[in-house]
Design an enzyme around this catalytic site. Sequence first.
Site, PDB file in Angstrom:
ATOM      1  N   THR A 135      -1.806  -6.722  -5.974  1.00  0.00           N
ATOM      2  CA  THR A 135      -1.094  -7.986  -5.786  1.00  0.00           C
ATOM      3  C   THR A 135       0.415  -7.770  -5.703  1.00  0.00           C
ATOM      4  O   THR A 135       0.941  -6.783  -6.251  1.00  0.00           O
ATOM      5  CB  THR A 135      -1.427  -8.915  -6.981  1.00  0.00           C
ATOM      6  OG1 THR A 135      -0.531 -10.014  -6.992  1.00  0.00           O
ATOM      7  CG2 THR A 135      -1.285  -8.206  -8.314  1.00  0.00           C
ATOM      8  N   ASP A 136       1.111  -8.743  -5.098  1.00  0.00           N
ATOM      9  CA  ASP A 136       2.579  -8.710  -5.085  1.00  0.00           C
ATOM     10  C   ASP A 136       3.162  -9.043  -6.455  1.00  0.00           C
ATOM     11  O   ASP A 136       4.345  -8.820  -6.703  1.00  0.00           O
ATOM     12  CB  ASP A 136       3.141  -9.681  -4.026  1.00  0.00           C
ATOM     13  CG  ASP A 136       2.755 -11.135  -4.242  1.00  0.00           C
ATOM     14  OD1 ASP A 136       1.979 -11.436  -5.177  1.00  0.00           O
ATOM     15  OD2 ASP A 136       3.240 -11.998  -3.467  1.00  0.00           O
ATOM     16  N   GLU A 137       2.319  -9.579  -7.364  1.00  0.00           N
ATOM     17  CA  GLU A 137       2.852 -10.030  -8.658  1.00  0.00           C
ATOM     18  C   GLU A 137       3.335  -8.871  -9.522  1.00  0.00           C
ATOM     19  O   GLU A 137       4.088  -9.077 -10.472  1.00  0.00           O
ATOM     20  CB  GLU A 137       1.805 -10.885  -9.388  1.00  0.00           C
ATOM     21  CG  GLU A 137       1.398 -12.084  -8.542  1.00  0.00           C
ATOM     22  CD  GLU A 137       0.608 -13.155  -9.277  1.00  0.00           C
ATOM     23  OE1 GLU A 137       0.766 -13.297 -10.499  1.00  0.00           O
ATOM     24  OE2 GLU A 137      -0.163 -13.852  -8.600  1.00  0.00           O
ATOM     25  N   TYR A 161      -1.594 -10.761 -16.632  1.00  0.00           N
ATOM     26  CA  TYR A 161      -2.343 -10.424 -15.398  1.00  0.00           C
ATOM     27  C   TYR A 161      -1.588  -9.371 -14.590  1.00  0.00           C
ATOM     28  O   TYR A 161      -2.138  -8.321 -14.262  1.00  0.00           O
ATOM     29  CB  TYR A 161      -2.571 -11.688 -14.552  1.00  0.00           C
ATOM     30  CG  TYR A 161      -2.960 -11.378 -13.119  1.00  0.00           C
ATOM     31  CD1 TYR A 161      -4.164 -10.730 -12.836  1.00  0.00           C
ATOM     32  CD2 TYR A 161      -2.125 -11.712 -12.041  1.00  0.00           C
ATOM     33  CE1 TYR A 161      -4.526 -10.430 -11.511  1.00  0.00           C
ATOM     34  CE2 TYR A 161      -2.485 -11.417 -10.727  1.00  0.00           C
ATOM     35  CZ  TYR A 161      -3.680 -10.781 -10.472  1.00  0.00           C
ATOM     36  OH  TYR A 161      -4.035 -10.487  -9.173  1.00  0.00           O
ATOM     37  N   LYS A 165      -2.515  -5.429 -13.679  1.00  0.00           N
ATOM     38  CA  LYS A 165      -2.667  -4.932 -12.310  1.00  0.00           C
ATOM     39  C   LYS A 165      -1.678  -3.778 -12.066  1.00  0.00           C
ATOM     40  O   LYS A 165      -2.014  -2.799 -11.397  1.00  0.00           O
ATOM     41  CB  LYS A 165      -2.430  -6.054 -11.295  1.00  0.00           C
ATOM     42  CG  LYS A 165      -3.533  -7.092 -11.219  1.00  0.00           C
ATOM     43  CD  LYS A 165      -4.877  -6.569 -10.750  1.00  0.00           C
ATOM     44  CE  LYS A 165      -4.893  -6.168  -9.289  1.00  0.00           C
ATOM     45  NZ  LYS A 165      -6.282  -5.812  -8.838  1.00  0.00           N
TER      46      LYS A 165
HETATM   47  P1  NAD Z   1     -11.762 -13.450  -8.256  1.00  0.00           P
HETATM   48  O1  NAD Z   1     -11.408 -13.714  -9.680  1.00  0.00           O
HETATM   49  O2  NAD Z   1     -12.115 -14.604  -7.375  1.00  0.00           O
HETATM   50  O3  NAD Z   1     -12.987 -12.425  -8.167  1.00  0.00           O
HETATM   51  C1  NAD Z   1     -13.080 -11.294  -9.007  1.00  0.00           C
HETATM   52  C2  NAD Z   1     -14.497 -10.745  -8.915  1.00  0.00           C
HETATM   53  O4  NAD Z   1     -14.558  -9.576  -9.744  1.00  0.00           O
HETATM   54  C3  NAD Z   1     -15.557 -11.717  -9.438  1.00  0.00           C
HETATM   55  O5  NAD Z   1     -16.661 -11.747  -8.551  1.00  0.00           O
HETATM   56  C4  NAD Z   1     -15.957 -11.124 -10.784  1.00  0.00           C
HETATM   57  O6  NAD Z   1     -17.313 -11.394 -11.127  1.00  0.00           O
HETATM   58  C5  NAD Z   1     -15.733  -9.639 -10.545  1.00  0.00           C
HETATM   59  N1  NAD Z   1     -15.477  -8.903 -11.802  1.00  0.00           N
HETATM   60  C6  NAD Z   1     -14.645  -9.254 -12.805  1.00  0.00           C
HETATM   61  N2  NAD Z   1     -14.715  -8.341 -13.800  1.00  0.00           N
HETATM   62  C7  NAD Z   1     -15.592  -7.388 -13.381  1.00  0.00           C
HETATM   63  C8  NAD Z   1     -16.071  -6.159 -13.941  1.00  0.00           C
HETATM   64  N3  NAD Z   1     -15.679  -5.763 -15.161  1.00  0.00           N
HETATM   65  N4  NAD Z   1     -16.955  -5.426 -13.239  1.00  0.00           N
HETATM   66  C9  NAD Z   1     -17.382  -5.835 -12.001  1.00  0.00           C
HETATM   67  N5  NAD Z   1     -16.985  -6.990 -11.435  1.00  0.00           N
HETATM   68  C10 NAD Z   1     -16.090  -7.743 -12.108  1.00  0.00           C
HETATM   69  O7  NAD Z   1     -10.527 -12.626  -7.650  1.00  0.00           O
HETATM   70  P2  NAD Z   1      -9.962 -12.605  -6.165  1.00  0.00           P
HETATM   71  O8  NAD Z   1      -8.981 -13.708  -5.999  1.00  0.00           O
HETATM   72  O9  NAD Z   1     -11.102 -12.479  -5.226  1.00  0.00           O
HETATM   73  O10 NAD Z   1      -9.145 -11.245  -6.187  1.00  0.00           O
HETATM   74  C11 NAD Z   1      -9.761 -10.004  -5.797  1.00  0.00           C
HETATM   75  C12 NAD Z   1      -8.737  -8.893  -5.953  1.00  0.00           C
HETATM   76  O11 NAD Z   1      -7.616  -9.165  -5.113  1.00  0.00           O
HETATM   77  C13 NAD Z   1      -8.191  -8.746  -7.369  1.00  0.00           C
HETATM   78  O12 NAD Z   1      -8.065  -7.374  -7.644  1.00  0.00           O
HETATM   79  C14 NAD Z   1      -6.825  -9.423  -7.311  1.00  0.00           C
HETATM   80  O13 NAD Z   1      -5.945  -8.862  -8.234  1.00  0.00           O
HETATM   81  C15 NAD Z   1      -6.422  -9.132  -5.890  1.00  0.00           C
HETATM   82  N6  NAD Z   1      -5.508 -10.113  -5.275  1.00  0.00           N
HETATM   83  C16 NAD Z   1      -5.794 -11.452  -5.293  1.00  0.00           C
HETATM   84  C17 NAD Z   1      -4.940 -12.354  -4.666  1.00  0.00           C
HETATM   85  C18 NAD Z   1      -5.249 -13.829  -4.615  1.00  0.00           C
HETATM   86  O14 NAD Z   1      -4.407 -14.605  -4.145  1.00  0.00           O
HETATM   87  N7  NAD Z   1      -6.420 -14.284  -5.054  1.00  0.00           N
HETATM   88  C19 NAD Z   1      -3.787 -11.895  -4.031  1.00  0.00           C
HETATM   89  C20 NAD Z   1      -3.525 -10.510  -4.032  1.00  0.00           C
HETATM   90  C21 NAD Z   1      -4.392  -9.632  -4.643  1.00  0.00           C
HETATM   91  P1  TYD Z   2      -2.119 -19.823  -8.745  1.00  0.00           P
HETATM   92  O1  TYD Z   2      -3.055 -20.337  -7.688  1.00  0.00           O
HETATM   93  O2  TYD Z   2      -2.601 -19.824 -10.163  1.00  0.00           O
HETATM   94  O3  TYD Z   2      -1.624 -18.385  -8.285  1.00  0.00           O
HETATM   95  P2  TYD Z   2      -0.452 -17.424  -8.928  1.00  0.00           P
HETATM   96  O4  TYD Z   2       0.043 -17.961 -10.182  1.00  0.00           O
HETATM   97  O5  TYD Z   2      -1.202 -16.148  -9.098  1.00  0.00           O
HETATM   98  O6  TYD Z   2       0.614 -17.346  -7.877  1.00  0.00           O
HETATM   99  O7  TYD Z   2      -0.802 -20.701  -8.683  1.00  0.00           O
HETATM  100  C1  TYD Z   2       0.006 -20.744  -7.525  1.00  0.00           C
HETATM  101  C2  TYD Z   2       1.257 -21.519  -7.876  1.00  0.00           C
HETATM  102  O8  TYD Z   2       0.895 -22.880  -8.152  1.00  0.00           O
HETATM  103  C3  TYD Z   2       1.953 -21.027  -9.126  1.00  0.00           C
HETATM  104  O9  TYD Z   2       3.354 -21.124  -8.950  1.00  0.00           O
HETATM  105  C4  TYD Z   2       1.502 -21.977 -10.206  1.00  0.00           C
HETATM  106  C5  TYD Z   2       1.302 -23.276  -9.447  1.00  0.00           C
HETATM  107  N1  TYD Z   2       0.264 -24.188  -9.986  1.00  0.00           N
HETATM  108  C6  TYD Z   2       0.569 -25.527 -10.213  1.00  0.00           C
HETATM  109  O10 TYD Z   2       1.703 -25.993 -10.014  1.00  0.00           O
HETATM  110  N2  TYD Z   2      -0.424 -26.345 -10.690  1.00  0.00           N
HETATM  111  C7  TYD Z   2      -1.681 -25.886 -10.948  1.00  0.00           C
HETATM  112  O11 TYD Z   2      -2.543 -26.675 -11.418  1.00  0.00           O
HETATM  113  C8  TYD Z   2      -1.987 -24.517 -10.693  1.00  0.00           C
HETATM  114  C9  TYD Z   2      -3.365 -23.944 -10.954  1.00  0.00           C
HETATM  115  C10 TYD Z   2      -0.971 -23.692 -10.196  1.00  0.00           C
END
Ligand code: NAD
Ligand code: TYD
Length: 354
Positions: A135-137, A161, A165
């Site tokens: 992630t960019d975070e 989080y 990561k």
């Molecule tokens: P998500 O929370 O929707 O899905 C995570 C999945 O991992 C779930 O299916 C969960 O059951 C599985 N999981 C959790 N713990 C586990 C374990 N111990 N063993 C096996 N499986 C396990 O997450 P996401 O949004 O799909 O993100 C996927 C990846 O992409 C993550 O690594 C996250 O850090 C990264 N990412 C997400 C975003 C975003 O905006 N969602 C952006 C950049 C990077």
């Molecule tokens: P989120 O989807 O939790 O992603 P991240 O924190 O990983 O970027 O949140 C996106 C942005 O939206 C973040 O700045 C927090 C804000 N947010 C709200 O303002 N209200 C909400 O109910 C949620 C879940 C997030």
Amino acid sequence: MSHILVTGGAGFIGANFVLDWLRQEGADGIVNADKLTYAGNRKSLAAVEGDVRHIFSQTDICDAAAVTRLLESHRPRAVLHFAAESHVDRSIHGPVDFVQTNVVGTFTLLEAVLAYWRALDAPSRAAFRFLHVSTDEVFGSLCPADPPFSETSPYQPNSPYSASKAASDHMVRAYHHTYGLPVLTTNCSNNYGPFHFPEKLIPLMITSALAGKPLPVYGDGLNVRDWLYVGDHCAAIREVLARGRPGETYNVGGWNEKTNLEVVHALCDMLDALKPKASGSYRDQIVFVKDRPGHDRRYAIDASKLARELGWKPAETFETGLRKTVQWYLHNQDWVQDVLSGEYRHWVAKQYAA
Ligand code: NAD
Ligand code: TYD
């Protein structure tokens, strides 16, 4: 058939990746290892149930023996690591699962993969890849005038989080530099699209708007995120897997910086057009709530390395991606209701009892 091993393929991005991958002509099979936490939902994979190219295994990446069994029995040519605890707000309330899965789990997976990779014959070892989805975070928070994060930006994670990561990224890097494991790391900005768990901003706002509930905006709503349609992220991962240089990291982003308030306004306006209320606008449901502790102010990604080296750029604009997403949620209310009611968790037991 040749296989790739995907971890976390029942989550939001993982499931989109599995579905996209299997739509590609001549795609290898997928072994999908997912623990099925609250965020894992096999209903998201309904379109590939029964497809012989998709092998699902309920596996925890912290279980070294189970991971090794999967590697030995399916002999994948690559491992794509999506599995993680991913919700910042949950990490603030309970960081322990984040350390367990994101740090210990990634370490456990790396150990198992290293042993497997070392025992491969020379051509398979040279072709093998471990792709870590991050992630960019990990880069922390930007001020308004700062340039976007590049691959050389310093790591400054601020939430449990992003710290977990960041730790996983460092372990992946170390396994390349110390042991030669051919790793690739992607650091992506905020994703949105189908199958997104409705506790994250965009799906939460859509489902709450339709349910007539308040739309909770944290703080002043001026925090900035760089939004990328999930299908574009999946395409970037396929490119990096195919042509990325081992040991390199690639930033992935949509060049779509928006304040949270802009995002919520755009969603309300789209819903007003596609599913108008009896009276008034969905914007009337917006409420400002207490801010998230340590809330990062701004994320933005410079994805020019990926464009320059691999020719990737996003296919969707924020407008087209958001429209697809809103329409998907309008047409898939069953999926949403199952998640909100918790029914999806019972469905796995019912569907797969045999
Ligand atoms: P998500 O929370 O929707 O899905 C995570 C999945 O991992 C779930 O299916 C969960 O059951 C599985 N999981 C959790 N713990 C586990 C374990 N111990 N063993 C096996 N499986 C396990 O997450 P996401 O949004 O799909 O993100 C996927 C990846 O992409 C993550 O690594 C996250 O850090 C990264 N990412 C997400 C975003 C975003 O905006 N969602 C952006 C950049 C990077
Ligand atoms: P989120 O989807 O939790 O992603 P991240 O924190 O990983 O970027 O949140 C996106 C942005 O939206 C973040 O700045 C927090 C804000 N947010 C709200 O303002 N209200 C909400 O109910 C949620 C879940 C997030």
